[in-house]
Design an enzyme around this catalytic site. Structure first.
Site, PDB file in Angstrom:
ATOM      1  N   GLY A  10      -6.519   1.870   2.600  1.00  0.00           N
ATOM      2  CA  GLY A  10      -4.593   0.836   2.500  1.00  0.00           C
ATOM      3  C   GLY A  10      -3.985   1.439   4.606  1.00  0.00           C
ATOM      4  O   GLY A  10      -4.704   2.315   4.991  1.00  0.00           O
ATOM      5  N   PHE A  11      -3.422   0.143   4.759  1.00  0.00           N
ATOM      6  CA  PHE A  11      -2.340   1.243   6.178  1.00  0.00           C
ATOM      7  C   PHE A  11      -2.048   2.302   6.413  1.00  0.00           C
ATOM      8  O   PHE A  11      -2.149   2.892   7.064  1.00  0.00           O
ATOM      9  CB  PHE A  11      -1.084   0.215   6.410  1.00  0.00           C
ATOM     10  CG  PHE A  11      -0.316   0.438   6.841  1.00  0.00           C
ATOM     11  CD1 PHE A  11      -0.713   0.463   7.998  1.00  0.00           C
ATOM     12  CD2 PHE A  11       1.224   0.400   6.090  1.00  0.00           C
ATOM     13  CE1 PHE A  11       0.192   1.257   8.954  1.00  0.00           C
ATOM     14  CE2 PHE A  11       2.416   1.115   6.749  1.00  0.00           C
ATOM     15  CZ  PHE A  11       1.293   1.242   8.526  1.00  0.00           C
ATOM     16  N   ILE A  12      -0.906   2.834   4.823  1.00  0.00           N
ATOM     17  CA  ILE A  12      -0.557   4.049   5.194  1.00  0.00           C
ATOM     18  C   ILE A  12      -1.863   5.542   4.410  1.00  0.00           C
ATOM     19  O   ILE A  12      -1.776   6.312   6.002  1.00  0.00           O
ATOM     20  CB  ILE A  12       0.467   4.477   4.236  1.00  0.00           C
ATOM     21  CG1 ILE A  12       1.736   3.436   4.496  1.00  0.00           C
ATOM     22  CG2 ILE A  12       0.916   6.219   3.830  1.00  0.00           C
ATOM     23  CD1 ILE A  12       3.072   3.763   4.506  1.00  0.00           C
ATOM     24  N   ASP A  31     -11.130   3.839  -3.634  1.00  0.00           N
ATOM     25  CA  ASP A  31      -9.898   2.295  -2.540  1.00  0.00           C
ATOM     26  C   ASP A  31     -10.711   1.308  -2.975  1.00  0.00           C
ATOM     27  O   ASP A  31     -11.918   1.330  -3.397  1.00  0.00           O
ATOM     28  CB  ASP A  31     -10.038   2.344  -1.400  1.00  0.00           C
ATOM     29  CG  ASP A  31      -8.650   1.363  -1.292  1.00  0.00           C
ATOM     30  OD1 ASP A  31      -7.890   1.955  -0.835  1.00  0.00           O
ATOM     31  OD2 ASP A  31      -8.310   0.565  -1.169  1.00  0.00           O
ATOM     32  N   GLY A  36      -6.613  -3.189   0.830  1.00  0.00           N
ATOM     33  CA  GLY A  36      -6.943  -1.962   1.632  1.00  0.00           C
ATOM     34  C   GLY A  36      -7.560  -2.766   1.912  1.00  0.00           C
ATOM     35  O   GLY A  36      -8.409  -3.612   1.766  1.00  0.00           O
ATOM     36  N   LEU A  76      -2.013   7.113  -3.385  1.00  0.00           N
ATOM     37  CA  LEU A  76      -1.558   6.191  -2.669  1.00  0.00           C
ATOM     38  C   LEU A  76      -1.099   3.840  -3.667  1.00  0.00           C
ATOM     39  O   LEU A  76      -0.753   3.482  -3.253  1.00  0.00           O
ATOM     40  CB  LEU A  76      -1.317   6.037  -0.994  1.00  0.00           C
ATOM     41  CG  LEU A  76      -0.852   7.320  -0.447  1.00  0.00           C
ATOM     42  CD1 LEU A  76      -2.521   7.928   0.436  1.00  0.00           C
ATOM     43  CD2 LEU A  76       0.028   6.664   0.885  1.00  0.00           C
ATOM     44  N   TYR A 149       8.595  -4.993  -9.773  1.00  0.00           N
ATOM     45  CA  TYR A 149       7.455  -2.990  -8.563  1.00  0.00           C
ATOM     46  C   TYR A 149       8.164  -2.346  -8.805  1.00  0.00           C
ATOM     47  O   TYR A 149       7.892  -1.397  -8.673  1.00  0.00           O
ATOM     48  CB  TYR A 149       7.112  -3.840  -7.550  1.00  0.00           C
ATOM     49  CG  TYR A 149       7.147  -3.392  -6.246  1.00  0.00           C
ATOM     50  CD1 TYR A 149       5.826  -2.781  -6.924  1.00  0.00           C
ATOM     51  CD2 TYR A 149       8.014  -3.652  -5.155  1.00  0.00           C
ATOM     52  CE1 TYR A 149       5.411  -2.211  -5.114  1.00  0.00           C
ATOM     53  CE2 TYR A 149       7.340  -1.994  -4.158  1.00  0.00           C
ATOM     54  CZ  TYR A 149       5.897  -1.487  -4.271  1.00  0.00           C
ATOM     55  OH  TYR A 149       4.966  -1.176  -3.415  1.00  0.00           O
ATOM     56  N   LYS A 153       7.744   0.849 -10.258  1.00  0.00           N
ATOM     57  CA  LYS A 153       7.594   2.739  -9.949  1.00  0.00           C
ATOM     58  C   LYS A 153       8.744   3.056 -10.570  1.00  0.00           C
ATOM     59  O   LYS A 153       8.429   5.150 -10.025  1.00  0.00           O
ATOM     60  CB  LYS A 153       8.036   1.913  -8.010  1.00  0.00           C
ATOM     61  CG  LYS A 153       6.532   1.615  -7.009  1.00  0.00           C
ATOM     62  CD  LYS A 153       5.111   2.928  -7.374  1.00  0.00           C
ATOM     63  CE  LYS A 153       4.745   2.462  -6.496  1.00  0.00           C
ATOM     64  NZ  LYS A 153       3.717   3.673  -6.076  1.00  0.00           N
TER      65      LYS A 153
END
Ligand code: UDP
Length: 326
Positions: A10-12, A31, A36, A76, A149, A153
């Site tokens: 993914g991005f991070i 992943d 991602g 993540l 969401y 979390k």
């Protein structure tokens, strides 16, 4: 050290992988490429100490092996982005809760350090002040999809803290505020890559609602540095940290700034929330983090400003030829 990054494509995750490899650590990514992308990590293929597994964190037997091999797990993997959450609520809730359960359960057997990536979404509605790690979390009703969401979390955070208390599992919880940089896609709703793409292609910039809602933005480079410093700090264990920016900007102000920095001829249009998301959608009017806790522990100081972020995202999109429709 050996790091396992769930959601590492993914991005991070891809930026974290890069930074870890650069300083000589070993990185294994798992992943399922649901949000991602393989293009995020293709430049890492063949690098010493890097490997990746295309599978889901829900695959317990694979995860047993991968957690076993790692010293630290950076968890993540999650369903992210407001648009995805509104469109696929079942996937959001299941991925976020089941995935974390598996990671924590397996890590607890071998006492591996786990970093659980949470989100500023958990704070919910604006409460009149900056959001602080010790503050209340105020969500809306369950029939409004957006809150699922945050709720998923929050369960992840409770579970991580429960493992820490009951099973002595070393955990760190990080609440990421709006984070921006190359490789972030606008496909799942994120405002900066969307506005930059619109500005580069000359399409209208789509401001949702009245545009007076505010956010702070952090460059992914600053976030990565902060995460890596937290992971190596013994006093971070069992704690929750906000990572976010200092400068508050309204979304219409952001649209103006992007136009200016990229010298774009795009017009700015306002789109009602019910058209952009769904009927009854509730946005956060204001979201600003209290960052004193991470500042005190590791001397966190974001270095990049919003103009740097806009330029870096634009640079990336130009290179990738992304300045066409999202
Ligand atoms: N937004 C917008 N236009 C877009 C995408 C997002 O005006 O094309 C707004 C969105 O409604 C929110 C803010 O930008 O007020 C940040 O949205 P994003 O999804 O990036 O992050 P959020 O803070 O909502 O998680």
């Amino acid at each position: 050290m050996k790091y396992l990054l769930t959601g590492g494509a993914g991005f991070i995750g891809s930026h974290l992988s890069e930074a870890l490899l650069e300083r000589g650590d070993e990185v294994c990514i798992i992943d399922d490429l649901s949000t991602g992308g393989i293009e995020n990590i293709k430049h890492l293929k063949g690098r010493t100490g890097f490997r990746y597994v295309l599978d889901t964190v829900m695959n317990r037997s694979i995860m047993i092996e991968l957690v076993d091999e790692a010293d630290v797990v950076l968890h993540l993997a999650a369903a992210v982005g407001v648009r995805l959450i509104v469109e696929s609520p079942v996937r959001t809730i299941e991925t976020n809760i089941k995935g974390t359960e598996i990671v924590l359960e397996l890590a607890a057997k071998k006492k591996k350090t786990v970093v659980v990536f949470s989100t500023s979404e958990v704070y919910g509605k604006y409460n009149g002040t900056k959001f602080s790690e010790t503050g209340d979390l105020v969500l809306g009703p369950t029939f409004k999809g957006r809150w699922s969401y945050a709720a998923s979390k929050i369960i992840d955070e409770f579970l991580a803290l429960a493992y820490y208390k009951e099973k002595k599992l070393p955990v760190i919880i990080i609440r990421l505020f709006n984070t921006v940089g190359p490789r972030q896609t606008g496909r799942y709703g994120m405002v900066v890559p969307r506005f930059v793409q619109q500005a580069l292609s000359g399409e209208p910039i789509t401001v949702y609602g009245d545009g007076k809602q505010t956010r702070t933005f952090t460059h992914v480079k600053d976030a990565v540095m902060a995460i890596l410093n937290l992971v190596k700090h013994p006093d971070a264990i069992g704690e929750i940290f906000n990572i976010g920016g200092r400068d508050e900007v309204s979304i219409e102000g952001l649209a103006d700034l992007i136009k200016e920095v990229l010298q774009s001829p795009s017009s700015i249009v306002h789109i009602p929330y019910e058209k952009a998301y769904e009927e009854g959608f509730e946005d956060m009017r204001k979201r600003v983090p209290e960052i004193g806790k991470i500042e005190a522990l590791i001397g966190y100081e974001p270095k990049c400003d919003i103009r740097d972020m806009i330029r870096d995202v634009a640079e990336y999109q130009k290179k990738r030829g992304l300045s066409s429709s999202l």
